[in-house]
Enzyme design. Structure first.
Site, mmCIF file in Angstrom:
data_model
loop_
_atom_site.group_PDB
_atom_site.id
_atom_site.type_symbol
_atom_site.label_atom_id
_atom_site.label_comp_id
_atom_site.label_asym_id
_atom_site.label_seq_id
_atom_site.Cartn_x
_atom_site.Cartn_y
_atom_site.Cartn_z
ATOM 1 C CG ASP A 196 -7.575 2.845 8.980
ATOM 2 O OD1 ASP A 196 -7.681 1.687 8.608
ATOM 3 O OD2 ASP A 196 -7.448 3.834 8.760
ATOM 4 C CD1 TRP A 226 -2.581 1.876 0.204
ATOM 5 C CD2 TRP A 226 -1.356 2.767 2.099
ATOM 6 N NE1 TRP A 226 -2.914 3.135 0.678
ATOM 7 C CE2 TRP A 226 -2.325 3.538 1.759
ATOM 8 C CE3 TRP A 226 -0.503 2.878 3.066
ATOM 9 C CZ2 TRP A 226 -2.410 4.828 2.449
ATOM 10 C CZ3 TRP A 226 -0.718 4.148 3.856
ATOM 11 C CH2 TRP A 226 -1.297 5.022 3.419
ATOM 12 C CE LYS A 232 -6.655 5.744 2.000
ATOM 13 N NZ LYS A 232 -5.808 5.676 3.228
ATOM 14 C CG ASP A 292 -9.160 4.580 5.080
ATOM 15 O OD1 ASP A 292 -9.597 3.662 5.351
ATOM 16 O OD2 ASP A 292 -8.163 4.855 4.874
ATOM 17 C CG ASP A 349 -8.644 -0.844 4.305
ATOM 18 O OD1 ASP A 349 -7.570 -1.176 4.820
ATOM 19 O OD2 ASP A 349 -9.692 -0.267 4.560
ATOM 20 C CD GLU A 406 -4.689 -1.504 1.700
ATOM 21 O OE1 GLU A 406 -3.407 -1.801 2.165
ATOM 22 O OE2 GLU A 406 -5.482 -1.246 2.441
ATOM 23 C CG ASP A 430 -5.395 -1.546 7.942
ATOM 24 O OD1 ASP A 430 -4.868 -1.120 9.094
ATOM 25 O OD2 ASP A 430 -5.389 -1.235 6.849
ATOM 26 C CG HIS A 441 -5.925 -4.470 4.687
ATOM 27 N ND1 HIS A 441 -5.214 -3.222 4.620
ATOM 28 C CD2 HIS A 441 -5.094 -5.589 4.860
ATOM 29 C CE1 HIS A 441 -3.945 -4.042 4.857
ATOM 30 N NE2 HIS A 441 -3.888 -5.195 4.904
ATOM 31 C CG HIS A 466 -8.691 1.526 1.343
ATOM 32 N ND1 HIS A 466 -7.349 1.357 1.225
ATOM 33 C CD2 HIS A 466 -8.594 2.298 2.697
ATOM 34 C CE1 HIS A 466 -6.713 1.372 2.080
ATOM 35 N NE2 HIS A 466 -7.319 1.956 3.009
HETATM 36 C C1 RNT Z 1 -3.807 2.914 4.469
HETATM 37 C C2 RNT Z 1 -3.888 1.496 4.246
HETATM 38 C C3 RNT Z 1 -2.858 0.349 4.978
HETATM 39 C C4 RNT Z 1 -2.444 0.597 6.133
HETATM 40 C C5 RNT Z 1 -1.465 -0.411 6.938
HETATM 41 C C6 RNT Z 1 -0.801 0.406 8.266
HETATM 42 O O1 RNT Z 1 -4.963 3.402 4.118
HETATM 43 O O2 RNT Z 1 -5.398 0.795 4.632
HETATM 44 O O3 RNT Z 1 -3.251 -0.999 4.766
HETATM 45 O O4 RNT Z 1 -3.586 0.874 7.282
HETATM 46 O O5 RNT Z 1 -0.661 -0.685 6.033
HETATM 47 ZN ZN ZN Z 2 -5.603 -1.332 4.782
#
Ligand code: RNT
Ligand code: ZN
Length: 418
Positions: free
Chosen positions: A295, A184, A227, A293, A258, A225, A325, A285, A261
């Site tokens: 998290d 990523w 986004k 986003d 993810d 990954e 994640d 993820h 994302h």
């Molecule tokens: C960031 C991505 C990525 C990170 C990690 C720490 O938007 O989701 O995967 O969160 O690699």
């Molecule tokens: Zn991620």
């Protein structure tokens, strides 16, 4: 018979009455290893000697007890695992390299810096996954790495990617558990770009160089990954969904989806079946986006349940690697892992306890009334009795009992940290 056993026996009968084999469901979920991310333990800081530059990623909060070195992090992770049923994996980032106090450039981080982690994983009997770290670094200060216009900057990060694949192969081959390397990058623009094509061309070229070496003989996989937007890249992200979907398909890589994302109304459950018609394997993820986003720690909500349902109903557990994640620095970090990981396992177990064949049949019969009835009635089945037994069978605390252990750990360990 204990109360837990009694409740389990009754619940099992209820499930059996609708054709669900509880023992089979339990067996199935037992074999799914979740890749727990190490970075919840220290707010994605890592243990590098020097850091700097824009992160493209942000943990907020100041709860006490964040891990500040690998010994602390491992101790916290062990505590979390002891409260989570089943055997899982650990997901590392390059910034968790153990360099013995030496400053090691990212493009020099190699397998030898992870021997301590591998020894530990061996002792724990678990596998490791890996991520090159393309953020929080002076060489990423303009929010570009592999897509940067400067050849020098690109080459630096390409080398980091190449060495990271070697670390990942070392994990997979030494531990005998397939190791997934996820790429990523935060590359993108805060404001509207003039040229959307060239950064993508450069990224494609950089990835080709990173993946040039054939590692198919190794027990490792490459994932990429995508986004839609990030902090500081609100207008344009080089590695968008279409970019990586095309790349993964053409180069036979895993796509990483993810949950945070995509557009806020778009969820990844629907993408699992679609992408797996064109790709052999994918990586998830599992995260929770709140308005963006963000998290957040995953909750046992419909999004999470649908992700698990798609994996289970599609018999896809051997083609979908499940990684977590999230990072929340406003709560006890061990509790964050325990709650999130237990939720992921709960969601899988709930899915495995569905009368999936029957539900698929009524759908084929165009009987949408019965389909809806089954979907809704399943929500009040005695799942908690099965879950409690699952925890008990796996020798981890039942119900809320794990929380006392986290509180004691906070008192005796976390609160003593500087
Ligand atoms: C960031 C991505 C990525 C990170 C990690 C720490 O938007 O989701 O995967 O969160 O690699
Ligand atoms: Zn991620």
């Amino acid at each position: 018979m204990s109360k837990i056993e009694q409740a389990f026996a009754d619940a099992k009968d209820r499930y059996a009455a609708i054709g669900v084999d509880v023992d089979r469901a339990i067996e199935r979920v037992k074999n799914i290893a979740i890749s727990m991310h190490c970075w919840q333990g220290d707010d994605v800081t890592g243990f590098e000697e020097t850091q700097g530059g824009d992160a493209g990623i942000l943990a907020t909060g100041s709860y006490i007890g964040k891990a500040t070195n690998s010994a602390e992090l491992r101790s916290d992770i062990e505590k979390a695992y002891s409260l989570i049923p089943g055997k899982h994996k650990l997901n590392l980032h390059a910034i968790y390299a153990e360099t013995g106090g030496e400053k090691v450039e990212r493009n020099q981080v190699s397998a030898k810096h992870f021997e301590g982690w591998v020894d530990w994983a061996k002792g724990m009997g678990i596998g490791l996954d890996y991520n090159p770290t393309y953020f929080a670094h002076p060489m990423a200060s303009t929010n570009m790495t592999l897509a940067d216009p400067s050849q020098e900057i690109r080459d630096y990060w390409i080398e980091h990617g190449i060495k990271s694949r070697e670390v990942t192969a070392y994990f997979g081959d030494t531990l005998g558990v397939t190791s997934v390397m996820n790429t990523w990058i935060a590359d993108g623009f805060k404001d509207v770009p003039v040229d959307r094509m060239e950064p993508r061309r450069r990224l494609k070229d950089s990835l080709d160089k990173i993946f040039a070496k054939d590692l198919s003989g190794s027990n490792m996989r490459d994932a990429v990954e995508c986004k839609l937007f990030g902090i500081g890249t609100e207008s344009y992200v080089v590695g968008s969904h279409e970019f990586y979907m095309g790349y993964a398909q053409e180069k036979k890589k895993l796509l990483c989806l993810d949950a945070g994302h995509f557009h806020p109304t778009e969820s990844i459950d629907d993408k699992i079946s679609a992408t797996l018609l064109y790709l052999d394997e994918i990586l998830l993820h599992v995260s929770r986006a709140v308005r963006w986003d963000s998290d957040h720690i995953i909750k046992l909500n419909d999004d999470l349940k649908s992700i698990a349902y798609e994996v289970i109903a599609g018999n896809l557990e051997n083609r979908v690697y499940i990684g977590l994640d999230f990072f929340d620095a406003s709560v006890n970090r061990v509790a964050a892992w325990v709650i999130g990981t237990r939720n992921m396992i709960k969601a899988l177990l709930m899915a495995a306890l569905m009368p999936i064949e029957q539900m698929k049949r009524v759908e084929l019969e165009v009987n949408f009334t019965e389909r809806l009835m089954l979907q809704e009635e399943m929500k009040s089945m005695p799942f908690s009795a099965i879950w409690d037994m699952y925890c008990s069978m796996n020798n981890v605390p039942v119900g809320m009992d794990w929380f006392g252990e986290v509180k004691a750990y906070e008192e005796s360990v976390l609160s003593k940290r500087g």
